[in-house]
Each structure stands twice: as structure tokens, then as C-alpha cells.
Design an enzyme around this catalytic site. Structure first.
Site, mmCIF file in Angstrom:
data_model
loop_
_atom_site.group_PDB
_atom_site.id
_atom_site.type_symbol
_atom_site.label_atom_id
_atom_site.label_comp_id
_atom_site.label_asym_id
_atom_site.label_seq_id
_atom_site.Cartn_x
_atom_site.Cartn_y
_atom_site.Cartn_z
ATOM 1 N N ARG A 235 23.698 34.284 12.496
ATOM 2 C CA ARG A 235 22.609 33.386 12.940
ATOM 3 C C ARG A 235 21.783 33.970 14.075
ATOM 4 O O ARG A 235 21.206 33.225 14.883
ATOM 5 C CB ARG A 235 23.146 32.011 13.367
ATOM 6 C CG ARG A 235 23.418 31.097 12.198
ATOM 7 C CD ARG A 235 23.473 29.649 12.659
ATOM 8 N NE ARG A 235 24.176 28.822 11.697
ATOM 9 C CZ ARG A 235 23.618 28.260 10.631
ATOM 10 N NH1 ARG A 235 22.333 28.407 10.396
ATOM 11 N NH2 ARG A 235 24.331 27.538 9.793
ATOM 12 N N ARG B 154 18.362 29.400 16.316
ATOM 13 C CA ARG B 154 17.958 28.445 17.345
ATOM 14 C C ARG B 154 18.193 28.861 18.784
ATOM 15 O O ARG B 154 17.656 28.245 19.697
ATOM 16 C CB ARG B 154 18.674 27.103 17.099
ATOM 17 C CG ARG B 154 18.110 26.334 15.954
ATOM 18 C CD ARG B 154 18.925 25.072 15.742
ATOM 19 N NE ARG B 154 20.318 25.406 15.408
ATOM 20 C CZ ARG B 154 21.297 24.516 15.323
ATOM 21 N NH1 ARG B 154 21.056 23.238 15.568
ATOM 22 N NH2 ARG B 154 22.516 24.885 14.999
ATOM 23 N N ARG C 57 9.373 25.240 15.700
ATOM 24 C CA ARG C 57 9.813 23.982 15.094
ATOM 25 C C ARG C 57 8.729 22.918 15.048
ATOM 26 O O ARG C 57 8.710 22.071 14.155
ATOM 27 C CB ARG C 57 11.001 23.412 15.888
ATOM 28 C CG ARG C 57 12.317 23.938 15.389
ATOM 29 C CD ARG C 57 13.427 23.027 15.826
ATOM 30 N NE ARG C 57 13.504 23.016 17.294
ATOM 31 C CZ ARG C 57 14.646 22.883 17.961
ATOM 32 N NH1 ARG C 57 15.783 22.776 17.311
ATOM 33 N NH2 ARG C 57 14.666 22.862 19.266
ATOM 34 N N ASP D 258 18.550 30.277 4.149
ATOM 35 C CA ASP D 258 19.634 29.302 4.225
ATOM 36 C C ASP D 258 20.425 29.353 2.932
ATOM 37 O O ASP D 258 19.860 29.603 1.858
ATOM 38 C CB ASP D 258 19.077 27.894 4.442
ATOM 39 C CG ASP D 258 20.183 26.927 4.834
ATOM 40 O OD1 ASP D 258 20.486 26.847 6.038
ATOM 41 O OD2 ASP D 258 20.757 26.280 3.943
ATOM 42 N N TYR E 8 28.586 21.111 -0.262
ATOM 43 C CA TYR E 8 27.353 20.411 0.104
ATOM 44 C C TYR E 8 26.793 19.579 -1.054
ATOM 45 O O TYR E 8 26.300 18.481 -0.855
ATOM 46 C CB TYR E 8 26.285 21.409 0.576
ATOM 47 C CG TYR E 8 26.545 21.951 1.959
ATOM 48 C CD1 TYR E 8 26.305 21.180 3.086
ATOM 49 C CD2 TYR E 8 27.038 23.236 2.143
ATOM 50 C CE1 TYR E 8 26.544 21.673 4.362
ATOM 51 C CE2 TYR E 8 27.280 23.742 3.418
ATOM 52 C CZ TYR E 8 27.024 22.956 4.514
ATOM 53 O OH TYR E 8 27.274 23.444 5.779
#
Lengths: 342, 342
Positions: B25, B29, B38, B74, B151
């Protein structure tokens, strides 16, 4: 003297005809009679009312041939006694309006007199022992200091406990002070349970598996071990660390009578990591109780054969899930009770 | 030819002066320039817009001396391509309005043409490779079939994936059909990434650790291994199973070039379980980046010394957390880049 002492024999490492069986959270939401009480009493009212807590404790015992009862309660009654006002919120779970976030917050916490603050638990033990009538042993329990810290700092449940962990890594002094206060409260709490007549105590380290092996030895195990050292002269202590397979070797060196293992650890490996000397408890995946009763029976039999019948307590690898059909839970228990050597 | 090929050397098991370093990652973020985007573009718009995805991929590379880039994307773009309309909801995370719950739901899912449905990812690779100018390798990735199933069935993130697991245990036929469809889509997707020029692919089994070792061999590993078998003749395949320490021995027998490990596995044990032959990647607790830069430097140096400099890729044990200060991430990377043998 307790009539069915299979569970105690397993804790003492004695030879048995079959392993004892109980299920974590057996006094809980999978029982329709437990769910029926929800409309009348909220969760912590049930914990705080000895008559209700003892009745709930007895519910699974009246249905199934279990070899131990575990007092209905919650690990969060300990931080509640320390002044942290945990609620149980619908759809959220445990909730603390003002979580611990600073050294000052920790300094303001008192180690309470457990007789004043947790008397309702001791009264529930008294009532339950009358109802059990020495048929099977009663287990008392507490959360591990690390697991309690997780809730106190996070303020609610979490997947990875990142707020709690970052609190510890940024403020180790505050973390250790909080852990020590929880430890002292827990020791007094469990000692009093033993005085009231429980036959064993289990320490649940539900979130120890979020730590690395090194950090586990800093933030979790030393505090659990203080509890083990304080209680082992008085009773059997069982330590269950979910996800804590990496600490089984250290735990084996302690005075614990038994260690719990979850379903990610193969029985053979659990035996190897605990020197083939420890009584082990577990480790059926609670979600596997969604399989058919036939599959459950087969899997439980295999589990016992892999762990071996002695020094073994058949159990789940974590608490039973709310939606499990009664006949599936019964298949689990029956498979142990009816187990025969090959 | 790629100028800095440390990462590829480690994957090939060649001797290096120091281990390569990247962070899961890293294009995410914790970077202020990522957070600044964002307000203008939502999460999946950033995944679907090649210019944005390639810019985000480059963000950490422009800041830090990293040895590999990983394409910003993703794992849920794969089920999206299969017709499942995942959204990213503020404060909730991934969200699927109509989760998969029946065999019929699974039968209705198509294995899509990845060129039609995931062209934006391949275009992003093209743009990124131009920007990278052969300086460092570009990694492509996908979720494991088990993790994607989690998911799709749960419809959102979960602590224990109980809905997904109970779906599999109650409807194994439906589960295997879904896993196979995800596997076929993923193989086509990753093959096309390799054709477009990524130097390696990583399969993330983020939730494999919710399964027992036995169920892992039923519901997760066989599908990951199909991907490994299909891709290994074309490129390096790295398998990272969070919480899947119990499957490291089986994984070692596969054609994977490297295995990721999380922070619950001691380096020495990870080496032992992988026969001392595998390239390993990991395993710094992402939350330990909350420690001071001095502590981070010390811990990273120790981590490298324990894994050994060869057949090793320094990384976190899971994705970097959103609130990590830039100087702490930099301390992690610098400690690897500046590492010297004792």
C-alpha cells in the site's frame, strides 16, 4: 466432591476414557431460551443479576451432556469495575464513550475493591454451585490484560486493534501502567472466584494474535503470567490466546494447567510446540458447526484422534456463533461423549 | 533492461549487497498527495482512470528510494469486471448491495473478457512504465480467489468472515464454482498484465488466515496454485497469505518465486517452514511504524539480520496504515537502503 470430574482429570493430566467437552460461549446466543431473555433484560443486566447469570449458566447444562459449566458473564465487567462505563450497543457490540488515550487517563484509573464492585459475580457463583449440585465443575474466567486494554483504548471492537496498538507503541509507559492495573484487578477478581468455589479459571487473550511474537512478550504474556503465578497455587489456570500459536512454547514453561488453541493450529503442531506435556483445549472452527451433523461427527472424531484422548479437552477454537442450529451443537458434544478408541 | 534490479535479483535468489525494499500500500493513504486527490475523485474513479492510477503509483517513488513500484489499483476490480458492483463507502469500506448467497447467484456470474472490462488497468500499466523509464520494476497484483469470494459473499469487510465461511461450509458446490470463476478471470487478468510489461505479480490472500489448515487446502490454496501454475512460466509470482503461516510448507512446494509473511511469524521459523530455499517478503508490523524513527531503524536492521540479506525482500507484514508520519515510513525504507553487513 464433583461427580463428573472428567474436566479436572484432564487438567491434572490423568488418564481418561474419553476427553471432557464444553463449548466456549455455551451459555449464549445460540440458545433460544437465552435469546428469549433479551426482550426483558439487556446484556449487562443479565451479567449483574446473580439469579439471571446463574440461570443462563445452567441453560446449556440442562440441554446437553456437558462436562463443565462456565459462569455466564463478560470480560468487560473488570474494566467496568475499574470505572470504565462499557455499554453493549445493539449492532455495535461493546462501546466505551470515553476511551483511554493518555497517560493521565490511565493515572486516573483506580484498582477497585472487587468485593464492592464485582460482588454480583461472586453471588452468581454461589447460586450456580447450588444449582449444579456438584454434578460438574464450574469454570470462572477473565480477559487477559492485553485484551482488556484493547477495548479500553479502542473503545469498541476492531479488526486489527490499530488504535490500541499505536497507543502502546507511542506511549509504552502509559500502556504498562494500564496493563498492571488491569492485572492487579484481575488477580483479586479471580482469587475471589476461587474462594467462592470455581474449580478452574480461564484467561481469554482474544486479541493477543494482533501482536508480533516480540511485542506479545512485552505487552501481553508477562501480565497473563502474573495472573498464572498468582492463581496456580490455588486452582487450575487455563490460558487461551486466540491467534497466539507463536507463544505456545513460552506458555508451556508457565504454571498453567492447560492451554487453549484455535483452529489455525494443527493438533500435531500444537502437541509439538507444547512439548507433548500440556493439556490442550480446542480447537474446532466454530464456523464448521454450520456443516451437517454427520460431517461434524466425523470431524470431531478426527480431532480427538489427532490430539489424543488424554491431556485434552474437546472444545471449539473460539466462541460458538449465534446462528448455529441446536442439533449441530449437539452433534459436536455427542461426538465427544460417544467417542471410542479405534 | 531495468536499471535497479535488486527486487528481481531477490526473486531469482541471487546474491545481493542489500535486500530490496518496497511497502505494501505504498501508493496509498499515508501520502498527503494521495489524500489531496480524494476531494476530486472517488476511490474507484482513481482505479479506473489510467492517468490517475499511474500518477498515484509514482507518488511514493518520487518521494522515497524504493526498489519496486506496485500499480495502484484494488483487488475488487476483478469481481467488478465479473458484474459485481462493489462501491467504496465512506466509513464502511467495500460495499456490495447484492452479495452472492446462492448457487443460482453464482451460476449467473460470467467469466468476463478482461480486455473489455479491465482495459483501464492495462492502460495504466502502459502509462506507468513510461514514467518509470526502466528505473525499477513494476509489480502487478490480484486478490486470491478465496479473499475475493469473502467480499462477494459477505458484501463488505468483516472480522471473521463468518457469512462467507458458512456459505462455503453449507454450499461447497456453489463455493467451488465461484472460486473457479474467479480463478479463471484472475489468470486472464494477470497474464495480460504480464504481456503489458509488469515484472512480477503478487497474489494477496488477505483473509486466508480465517480458515483452518485443512479448509485452506480445500477453499484457498488449490485456486491460488492454479494461478501460480498458469503464471510461473511467464513471470515471477509472489504469494502473500496474511495469517497463513500454517500453509507455508505447502506453498514452498509450488512454483511461486517468493512468499510473503506477516509479523506473527518469527523470521527464523519462516525460514524453517520454507526449507531455507524460498525468497521471503515481509514482515514488519505496519503498526510498529508508529514507533520513533530511531526505534524503527533498530527494528528494521534486526529484521534484515534475522531473515538474512539474500532471498529476502524487506517489506511490511500488511499494508501501511493511513496515519503513519512520512518520516517514519522513510526511516523504514532508509534502514533497508543503508543496511550494512555486521
Amino acid at each position: 466432591m464433583i461427580k463428573n470430574d472428567l474436566y479436572l482429570k484432564a487438567l491434572r493430566g490423568e488418564t481418561v476414557e474419553r476427553p471432557p467437552v464444553w463449548m466456549m460461549r455455551q451459555a449464549g446466543r445460540f440458545l433460544p431460551e437465552f435469546r428469549a431473555m433479551r426482550d426483558d433484560y439487556d446484556f449487562f443486566t443479565r451479567c449483574r443479576t446473580p439469579e439471571l447469570a446463574s440461570e443462563i449458566t445452567m441453560m446449556p447444562i440442562r440441554r446437553f451432556p456437558l462436562d463443565a459449566a462456565i459462569l455466564f458473564s463478560d470480560i468487560l465487567v473488570v474494566p467496568q469495575a475499574m470505572g470504565m462505563d462499557f455499554e453493549m450497543r445493539e449492532g455495535v457490540g461493546p462501546w466505551l464513550e470515553n476511551p483511554i488515550r493518555t497517560l493521565e487517563d490511565v493515572q486516573n484509573i483506580e484498582v477497585p475493591d472487587v468485593n464492592e464492585t464485582l460482588g454480583y459475580v461472586f453471588d452468581a457463583i454461589e447460586l450456580t454451585l447450588l444449582k449444579l449440585d456438584n454434578d460438574i465443575p464450574l469454570i470462572g474466567f477473565a480477559g487477559s490484560p492485553w485484551t482488556i486494554l484493547c477495548y479500553c483504548v479502542e473503545g469498541k471492537g476492531s479488526k486489527a486493534w490499530d488504535v490500541a496498538k499505536s497507543f502502546c507503541f507511542k506511549n509504552p509507559e502509559a500502556a504498562h501502567l494500564l496493563l498492571q492495573k488491569i492485572t492487579e484487578t484481575t488477580i483479586a477478581y479471580l482469587k475471589r472466584k476461587v474462594e467462592k468455589g470455581v474449580s478452574a479459571v480461564q484467561v481469554f487473550d482474544s486479541w493477543g494474535g494482533s501482536l508480533s511474537p516480540e511485542d506479545y512478550q512485552i505487552f501481553s504474556w508477562p501480565y497473563i503470567n502474573q495472573i498464572v503465578e498468582a492463581l496456580a497455587p490455588l486452582t487450575h489456570v487455563v490460558v487461551f490466546g486466540k491467534g497466539c500459536w507463536f507463544a505456545l512454547e513460552e506458555m508451556t514453561l508457565s504454571k498453567a494447567s492447560a492451554l487453549g488453541v484455535d483452529w489455525t493450529v494443527r493438533p500435531e503442531l500444537a502437541r509439538m510446540l507444547t512439548n507433548h506435556t500440556m493439556t490442550l483445549q480446542g480447537n474446532f472452527d466454530p464456523n464448521r458447526l454450520n456443516s451437517s451433523p454427520e460431517t461434524i461427527t466425523k470431524m470431531v472424531t478426527e480431532m480427538i484422534n489427532r490430539f489424543g484422548k488424554d491431556r485434552y479437552i474437546a472444545n471449539l477454537g473460539h466462541g460458538i456463533l449465534p446462528n448455529i442450529p441446536l442439533e449441530n451443537a449437539e452433534a459436536f458434544i455427542r461426538a465427544v461423549v460417544d467417542w471410542k478408541p479405534n
